[in-house]
Scaffold this active site. Structure first.
Site, PDB file in Angstrom:
ATOM      1  N   ASP A 149       0.924  -2.094 -62.934  1.00  0.00           N
ATOM      2  CA  ASP A 149       0.441  -3.202 -62.101  1.00  0.00           C
ATOM      3  C   ASP A 149       1.518  -4.247 -61.824  1.00  0.00           C
ATOM      4  O   ASP A 149       1.297  -5.181 -61.061  1.00  0.00           O
ATOM      5  CB  ASP A 149      -0.759  -3.881 -62.775  1.00  0.00           C
ATOM      6  CG  ASP A 149      -1.990  -2.976 -62.757  1.00  0.00           C
ATOM      7  OD1 ASP A 149      -2.022  -2.027 -61.951  1.00  0.00           O
ATOM      8  OD2 ASP A 149      -2.915  -3.221 -63.555  1.00  0.00           O
ATOM      9  N   ARG A 168       1.078  -0.225 -52.275  1.00  0.00           N
ATOM     10  CA  ARG A 168       1.976  -1.320 -52.683  1.00  0.00           C
ATOM     11  C   ARG A 168       3.429  -1.046 -52.314  1.00  0.00           C
ATOM     12  O   ARG A 168       4.219  -1.984 -52.183  1.00  0.00           O
ATOM     13  CB  ARG A 168       1.834  -1.597 -54.182  1.00  0.00           C
ATOM     14  CG  ARG A 168       0.525  -2.308 -54.466  1.00  0.00           C
ATOM     15  CD  ARG A 168       0.317  -2.706 -55.908  1.00  0.00           C
ATOM     16  NE  ARG A 168      -0.871  -3.541 -55.992  1.00  0.00           N
ATOM     17  CZ  ARG A 168      -1.585  -3.716 -57.084  1.00  0.00           C
ATOM     18  NH1 ARG A 168      -1.236  -3.136 -58.210  1.00  0.00           N
ATOM     19  NH2 ARG A 168      -2.648  -4.507 -57.069  1.00  0.00           N
ATOM     20  N   LYS A 225      -3.264   1.845 -54.942  1.00  0.00           N
ATOM     21  CA  LYS A 225      -3.793   0.645 -55.606  1.00  0.00           C
ATOM     22  C   LYS A 225      -4.564  -0.183 -54.572  1.00  0.00           C
ATOM     23  O   LYS A 225      -4.997   0.342 -53.564  1.00  0.00           O
ATOM     24  CB  LYS A 225      -2.645  -0.137 -56.253  1.00  0.00           C
ATOM     25  CG  LYS A 225      -1.981   0.610 -57.404  1.00  0.00           C
ATOM     26  CD  LYS A 225      -2.950   0.820 -58.564  1.00  0.00           C
ATOM     27  CE  LYS A 225      -2.329   1.598 -59.709  1.00  0.00           C
ATOM     28  NZ  LYS A 225      -3.313   1.954 -60.729  1.00  0.00           N
TER      29      LYS A 225
HETATM   30  C1  S3P Z   1      -6.738  -0.298 -65.184  1.00  0.00           C
HETATM   31  C2  S3P Z   1      -5.941   0.811 -65.115  1.00  0.00           C
HETATM   32  C3  S3P Z   1      -4.855   0.973 -64.126  1.00  0.00           C
HETATM   33  C4  S3P Z   1      -4.488  -0.344 -63.462  1.00  0.00           C
HETATM   34  C5  S3P Z   1      -5.692  -1.144 -63.072  1.00  0.00           C
HETATM   35  C6  S3P Z   1      -6.556  -1.443 -64.272  1.00  0.00           C
HETATM   36  C7  S3P Z   1      -7.803  -0.341 -66.204  1.00  0.00           C
HETATM   37  O1  S3P Z   1      -5.273   1.877 -63.128  1.00  0.00           O
HETATM   38  O2  S3P Z   1      -3.671  -0.120 -62.347  1.00  0.00           O
HETATM   39  O3  S3P Z   1      -5.297  -2.370 -62.482  1.00  0.00           O
HETATM   40  O4  S3P Z   1      -8.343  -1.436 -66.477  1.00  0.00           O
HETATM   41  O5  S3P Z   1      -8.109   0.709 -66.758  1.00  0.00           O
HETATM   42  P1  S3P Z   1      -5.115   3.475 -63.350  1.00  0.00           P
HETATM   43  O6  S3P Z   1      -5.803   3.788 -64.577  1.00  0.00           O
HETATM   44  O7  S3P Z   1      -5.764   4.112 -62.167  1.00  0.00           O
HETATM   45  O8  S3P Z   1      -3.644   3.703 -63.371  1.00  0.00           O
END
Ligand code: S3P
Length: 448
Positions: A325, A356, A352
């Protein structure tokens, strides 16, 4: 935290070069942990208490969804919630589709939780979320026996309840904490243990919190095995500050800090989240970790950041999921480093809240940053000392992290940067502009 009164939804932000930054910054509660705290305490037994809750739009979407599923939740204060858990089998059908807003985490984790219930559910979201891939969660849930449907891979997600679930061993193709968590949540209701094996480490808040609720969770290297429990114990939790929100101020401190440095208090330092620290240190950053402690089964500390001359690097692939992130703000740091920074293996950035890579590239084009786009990352030619951005107009494409990243770029801009479509900053960091100003950043609502 109340919304920033000076940044009404329709107004762009304007970021300018500031005098050197100093002082102490606080960041709001962790978004990932806040979502999970509501879901798990909602299906736990009895009264749970969550302090430091992130009252942002994303987490409030989870809160509204849990309420719609029959869970009584009291908001005692801005960041203090009390959840009256209904037990593993106490959720009730919502009267209408559950609106997850901009929150991918909410949609994916609720898909797992609701796939296991005795009733039907439909999940929808805002224009960005309605375009995001959901088959990645639907597929393993179907393997467990759930009936989960998407519209050619995207929301609405339609879940037919009442299907008995099997425990499975699921080898996920990408290291996604959201998919892992969705499968584990469904696994709470399966007929036997569920194992998720990942190609790399991803954030482990679900595993930690489930264990805190008394669920047997065995973690071994890249595999997590969950044994279905009879019940979940209630939670008493203080949510740490969100490392992903602190990331903006970490980079700000490096680019514009004063001699005495910038202190960022109470930041969650779960090692599955802090890849950015390793990357920035590899670029020459001075970041000190002070007063390490524990809060709610999570490591927490204060971060002290000093202005540092950064050098471009090749970002190690193993750190990508641990910093996923933080890439938008890392791109800003790279533009201010001397030499080239190469980011590869980050194709997940394409799916995302916005694409991005494309969003940052478009901003770089209008601000005069030399770079080349790769399918899975970017090559960025840093400027080193002095202004790295010309100034101009940038569209965040409705992506909170892109908007906040270009606000930090203002520190090294020759002329003001105007950032458009910034309303979604409130999905993760309500009060961002106000907090930024409190440490000396010049970020204000603009007339256009
Ligand atoms: C998150 C996992 C991540 C992240 C998202 C929050 C979470 O995504 O990018 O902002 O809280 O499990 P991914 O699991 O798809 O990579």
């Amino acid at each position: 935290m109340p919304p920033d009164p000076e940044a009404p939804k329709s107004q762009p932000l304007r970021a300018l070069k500031a005098r050197s930054l100093k002082g102490t910054a606080w960041v709001p509660g962790d978004k990932s942990i806040s979502h999970r705290s509501l879901m798990l305490s909602g299906i736990a037994e009895g009264r749970s208490e969550v302090r430091g809750f992130l009252a942002s739009e994303d987490c409030l979407a989870s809160l509204a969804a849990m309420r719609a599923l029959g869970v009584r939740i009291e908001r005692i204060g801005a960041t203090h919630v009390v959840v009256h858990g209904v037990g593993l089998r106490g959720l009730k059908a919502a009267a209408q589709a559950l609106d997850m807003g901009n929150a991918g985490t909410a949609m994916r984790l609720f898909t797992g939780l609701l796939a296991a219930q005795g009733f039907d559910s439909t999940l929808i979201g805002d224009a960005s979320l309605m375009k995001r891939p959901m088959e990645r969660v639907a597929k393993p849930l179907r393997e467990m026996g759930a009936d989960v449907r998407t519209q050619q891979g995207t929301p609405p997600v339609d879940i037919r309840g009442g299907r008995p679930l099997r425990g499975i061993d699921y080898r996920q193709p990408v290291a996604s904490a959201q998919v892992k968590s969705a499968v584990l949540l469904a696994g709470l209701y399966a007929d036997g243990p569920t194992t998720v094996i990942s190609p790399a480490r991803s954030r482990d808040h679900s595993e930690r919190m489930l264990a805190g609720c008394g669920v047997r969770v065995e973690v071994e290297e890249l595999s997590v095995r969950l044994h279905p429990p009879q019940r979940l114990a209630s939670l008493q939790l203080t949510v740490p500050g969100d490392f992903s929100s602190a990331a903006f101020f970490i980079v700000a401190g490096l680019l514009g800090g004063a001699g005495e440095g910038l202190l960022i208090r109470n930041v969650g330092l779960n090692p599955t989240r802090t890849g950015l620290l390793d990357i920035l240190r590899g670029m020459g950053a001075t970041i000190e970790i002070r007063d390490e402690r524990e809060s709610g089964a999570e490591p927490v500390a204060d971060l002290w950041v000093r202005a540092s001359a950064l050098r471009g690097i090749e970002v190690p692939a193993a750190l990508v999921p641990l910093a996923i992130d933080e890439f938008p703000v890392l791109f800003i740091a790279a533009a201010c480093a001397s030499g080239e920074t190469v980011i590869t293996g980050a194709e997940e950035l394409r799916v995302k809240e916005s694409d991005r890579i494309a969003a940052m590239s478009a901003g770089f084009l209008s601000l005069g940053v030399a770079h080349s786009v790769l399918p899975d990352g970017m090559r960025i030619q840093g400027r080193g000392e002095g202004p790295a951005f010309s100034g101009g107009d940038v569209d965040s494409l409705g992506d909170h992290r892109v908007a906040m990243s270009f606000s930090i770029a203002g520190l090294r801009a020759a002329h003001p940067i105007v950032i458009r479509d910034v309303a979604n900053v409130a999905t993760s960091f309500p009060g961002f502009a106000e907090s930024a100003r409190s440490i000396g950043l010049d970020v204000v609502a603009s007339d256009g």
